[in-house]
Design a protein around this motif. Structure first.
Motif, PDB file in Angstrom:
ATOM      1  N   THR A 119      32.450 -85.377  31.244  1.00  0.00           N
ATOM      2  CA  THR A 119      33.692 -84.768  32.120  1.00  0.00           C
ATOM      3  C   THR A 119      34.769 -84.745  31.162  1.00  0.00           C
ATOM      4  N   ASN A 120      35.464 -83.626  31.550  1.00  0.00           N
ATOM      5  CA  ASN A 120      37.033 -83.201  30.907  1.00  0.00           C
ATOM      6  C   ASN A 120      38.146 -83.758  31.974  1.00  0.00           C
ATOM      7  N   SER A 121      37.836 -84.466  32.940  1.00  0.00           N
ATOM      8  CA  SER A 121      38.627 -84.824  33.933  1.00  0.00           C
ATOM      9  C   SER A 121      39.024 -86.309  33.972  1.00  0.00           C
ATOM     10  N   PRO A 122      40.289 -86.639  33.495  1.00  0.00           N
ATOM     11  CA  PRO A 122      40.700 -88.170  33.386  1.00  0.00           C
ATOM     12  C   PRO A 122      40.780 -88.943  34.711  1.00  0.00           C
ATOM     13  N   PRO A 123      40.948 -88.259  35.764  1.00  0.00           N
ATOM     14  CA  PRO A 123      40.683 -89.084  36.996  1.00  0.00           C
ATOM     15  C   PRO A 123      39.112 -89.644  37.355  1.00  0.00           C
ATOM     16  N   ILE A 124      38.258 -88.575  37.153  1.00  0.00           N
ATOM     17  CA  ILE A 124      36.824 -88.884  37.117  1.00  0.00           C
ATOM     18  C   ILE A 124      36.671 -89.910  36.216  1.00  0.00           C
ATOM     19  N   ALA A 125      37.109 -90.129  34.961  1.00  0.00           N
ATOM     20  CA  ALA A 125      36.490 -90.765  33.953  1.00  0.00           C
ATOM     21  C   ALA A 125      36.952 -92.345  34.471  1.00  0.00           C
ATOM     22  N   VAL A 126      38.181 -92.341  35.138  1.00  0.00           N
ATOM     23  CA  VAL A 126      38.701 -93.594  35.407  1.00  0.00           C
ATOM     24  C   VAL A 126      37.690 -94.292  36.667  1.00  0.00           C
ATOM     25  N   VAL A 127      37.320 -93.264  37.407  1.00  0.00           N
ATOM     26  CA  VAL A 127      36.290 -93.777  38.584  1.00  0.00           C
ATOM     27  C   VAL A 127      35.039 -94.120  37.910  1.00  0.00           C
ATOM     28  N   LEU A 128      34.656 -93.742  37.253  1.00  0.00           N
ATOM     29  CA  LEU A 128      33.332 -93.752  36.563  1.00  0.00           C
ATOM     30  C   LEU A 128      33.298 -95.218  35.672  1.00  0.00           C
ATOM     31  N   ALA A 129      34.367 -95.530  35.315  1.00  0.00           N
ATOM     32  CA  ALA A 129      34.393 -96.772  34.426  1.00  0.00           C
ATOM     33  C   ALA A 129      34.050 -97.961  35.151  1.00  0.00           C
ATOM     34  N   ASP A 130      33.949 -97.972  36.619  1.00  0.00           N
ATOM     35  CA  ASP A 130      33.394 -98.915  37.464  1.00  0.00           C
ATOM     36  C   ASP A 130      31.926 -98.945  37.488  1.00  0.00           C
ATOM     37  N   TYR A 131      31.210 -98.186  37.128  1.00  0.00           N
ATOM     38  CA  TYR A 131      29.798 -97.886  37.200  1.00  0.00           C
ATOM     39  C   TYR A 131      29.185 -98.565  35.946  1.00  0.00           C
ATOM     40  N   PRO A 132      28.335 -99.655  36.145  1.00  0.00           N
ATOM     41  CA  PRO A 132      28.067-100.281  34.933  1.00  0.00           C
ATOM     42  C   PRO A 132      27.015 -99.807  34.124  1.00  0.00           C
ATOM     43  N   ASP A 133      26.021 -98.816  34.753  1.00  0.00           N
ATOM     44  CA  ASP A 133      24.807 -97.969  34.074  1.00  0.00           C
ATOM     45  C   ASP A 133      25.172 -96.681  33.803  1.00  0.00           C
ATOM     46  N   ILE A 134      26.340 -96.217  33.981  1.00  0.00           N
ATOM     47  CA  ILE A 134      26.741 -94.734  33.704  1.00  0.00           C
ATOM     48  C   ILE A 134      27.447 -94.665  32.189  1.00  0.00           C
ATOM     49  N   GLN A 135      27.176 -94.129  31.460  1.00  0.00           N
ATOM     50  CA  GLN A 135      27.759 -93.814  30.197  1.00  0.00           C
ATOM     51  C   GLN A 135      28.570 -92.631  30.322  1.00  0.00           C
ATOM     52  N   THR A 136      29.539 -92.996  30.260  1.00  0.00           N
ATOM     53  CA  THR A 136      30.816 -91.959  30.675  1.00  0.00           C
ATOM     54  C   THR A 136      31.326 -91.527  29.423  1.00  0.00           C
ATOM     55  N   VAL A 137      31.388 -89.973  29.063  1.00  0.00           N
ATOM     56  CA  VAL A 137      31.886 -89.276  28.204  1.00  0.00           C
ATOM     57  C   VAL A 137      33.122 -88.563  28.261  1.00  0.00           C
ATOM     58  N   MET A 138      34.248 -88.746  27.922  1.00  0.00           N
ATOM     59  CA  MET A 138      35.465 -87.995  28.184  1.00  0.00           C
ATOM     60  C   MET A 138      35.819 -87.106  27.027  1.00  0.00           C
ATOM     61  N   VAL A 139      35.544 -85.734  27.538  1.00  0.00           N
ATOM     62  CA  VAL A 139      36.022 -85.047  26.346  1.00  0.00           C
ATOM     63  C   VAL A 139      37.444 -84.592  26.418  1.00  0.00           C
ATOM     64  N   GLY A 140      37.797 -84.709  25.038  1.00  0.00           N
ATOM     65  CA  GLY A 140      39.391 -84.426  24.767  1.00  0.00           C
ATOM     66  C   GLY A 140      39.909 -82.868  24.651  1.00  0.00           C
ATOM     67  N   GLY A 141      41.080 -83.103  24.542  1.00  0.00           N
ATOM     68  CA  GLY A 141      41.739 -81.586  24.394  1.00  0.00           C
ATOM     69  C   GLY A 141      43.343 -81.853  25.051  1.00  0.00           C
ATOM     70  N   HIS A 142      43.729 -80.781  25.374  1.00  0.00           N
ATOM     71  CA  HIS A 142      45.073 -80.757  25.944  1.00  0.00           C
ATOM     72  C   HIS A 142      44.933 -80.674  27.365  1.00  0.00           C
ATOM     73  N   ILE A 143      45.734 -81.359  28.053  1.00  0.00           N
ATOM     74  CA  ILE A 143      45.795 -81.547  29.511  1.00  0.00           C
ATOM     75  C   ILE A 143      46.432 -80.199  30.235  1.00  0.00           C
ATOM     76  N   LEU A 144      45.734 -79.656  31.070  1.00  0.00           N
ATOM     77  CA  LEU A 144      46.019 -78.592  31.887  1.00  0.00           C
ATOM     78  C   LEU A 144      46.661 -79.114  33.223  1.00  0.00           C
ATOM     79  N   SER A 145      48.131 -79.254  33.311  1.00  0.00           N
ATOM     80  CA  SER A 145      48.466 -80.137  34.360  1.00  0.00           C
ATOM     81  C   SER A 145      48.134 -79.809  35.707  1.00  0.00           C
TER      82      SER A 145
END
Length: 253
Positions: A119-145
């Motif tokens: 995902t390229n969404s920080p809010p989604i990456a935060v939610v997925l941190a609670d899932y023990p068996d999902i490997q979350t890849v947070m794609v970087g870049g600059h934020i579109l506010s």
């Protein structure tokens, strides 16, 4: 006929027909094409329509901030998310695009899901941190506010190296002729590579975004596998999309 009357006719025809052609409209109401083009220019400047070659489409309502959009069509987004989750399977690589509807999907993924989510969404990456068996890849870049997603050359480069089984695509505008489009140029490039590098693409669309257009093209309608929309969306509104071979899924109450 007064300008206000002409512009009211234009908006009514767009809401009813989804598209207007300037030459046809000028003949129908007996005014010059130059007059119609001036009216279209005024309506575009007011943010009500998206001009296209020879005519216009309705403009997408997706100009609100991320915080504001979290409270818009919330029931519809939850219905869409419940339907979208049915496409998810174990061991998939899944792209979750940014957006408030995809955020609802992240919240409803099965707790025991074994998958990789990119995902390229920080809010989604935060939610997925609670899932023990999902490997979350947070794609970087600059934020579109306004959208709270990462964009830019680094984001595009990262997605170009990922080949996903399924992309859940947040949609600002969807039209059977214009395809998927978005108001931001750099975001359109990120969404485009998401679509290109996914075996299946599910477009998540609330009814107010169907039949609308935005300045920057993401993908033609033929690149979509599924359109997932609200439970109450009329079959007539969806027919131009299903006619192009796209599987239509309606939200689950």
């Amino acid at each position: 006929m007064l300008k206000e009357e002409r512009q009211q006719i234009i908006m009514e025809k767009l809401r009813h027909e989804g598209k207007i052609v300037a030459v046809d409209l000028s003949a129908a109401i007996n005014v010059s094409e130059d007059t119609i083009r001036r009216d279209l220019r005024d309506l575009a400047d007011a943010g009500l329509i998206q001009r296209v070659h020879g005519g216009a489409l309705l403009r997408s309502p997706a100009g609100a901030s991320y915080k504001e959009r979290q409270f818009m069509s919330s029931d519809a987004k939850m219905d869409i998310a419940r339907a979208a989750v049915s496409l998810v399977q174990n061991r998939q690589v899944i792209i979750l695009d940014g957006g408030t509807t995809t955020l609802e999907i992240a919240r409803r993924l099965p707790i025991g899901l074994h998958a990789t989510v990119v995902t390229n969404s920080p809010p989604i990456a935060v939610v997925l941190a609670d899932y023990p068996d999902i490997q979350t890849v947070m794609v970087g870049g600059h934020i579109l506010s306004p959208s709270l997603v990462t964009i830019g050359a680094a984001t595009v480069e990262a997605f170009s190296n990922i080949h996903a089984d399924l992309c859940m695509l947040g949609v600002c505008s969807l039209h059977p002729e214009m395809g998927v489009s978005t108001p931001d140029y750099e975001e359109s490039l990120v969404k485009r590579i998401m679509v290109t590098n996914s075996a299946e693409v599910a477009a998540l669309v609330t009814v107010d975004k169907l039949g609308t257009g935005a300045p920057y093209t993401v993908a033609p309608i033929s690149d979509l596998t599924y359109i997932i929309t609200e439970a109450d969306t009329s079959d007539d509104m969806l027919q131009p999309y299903s006619a192009k071979g796209i599987t239509i899924m309606k939200g689950k109450k």
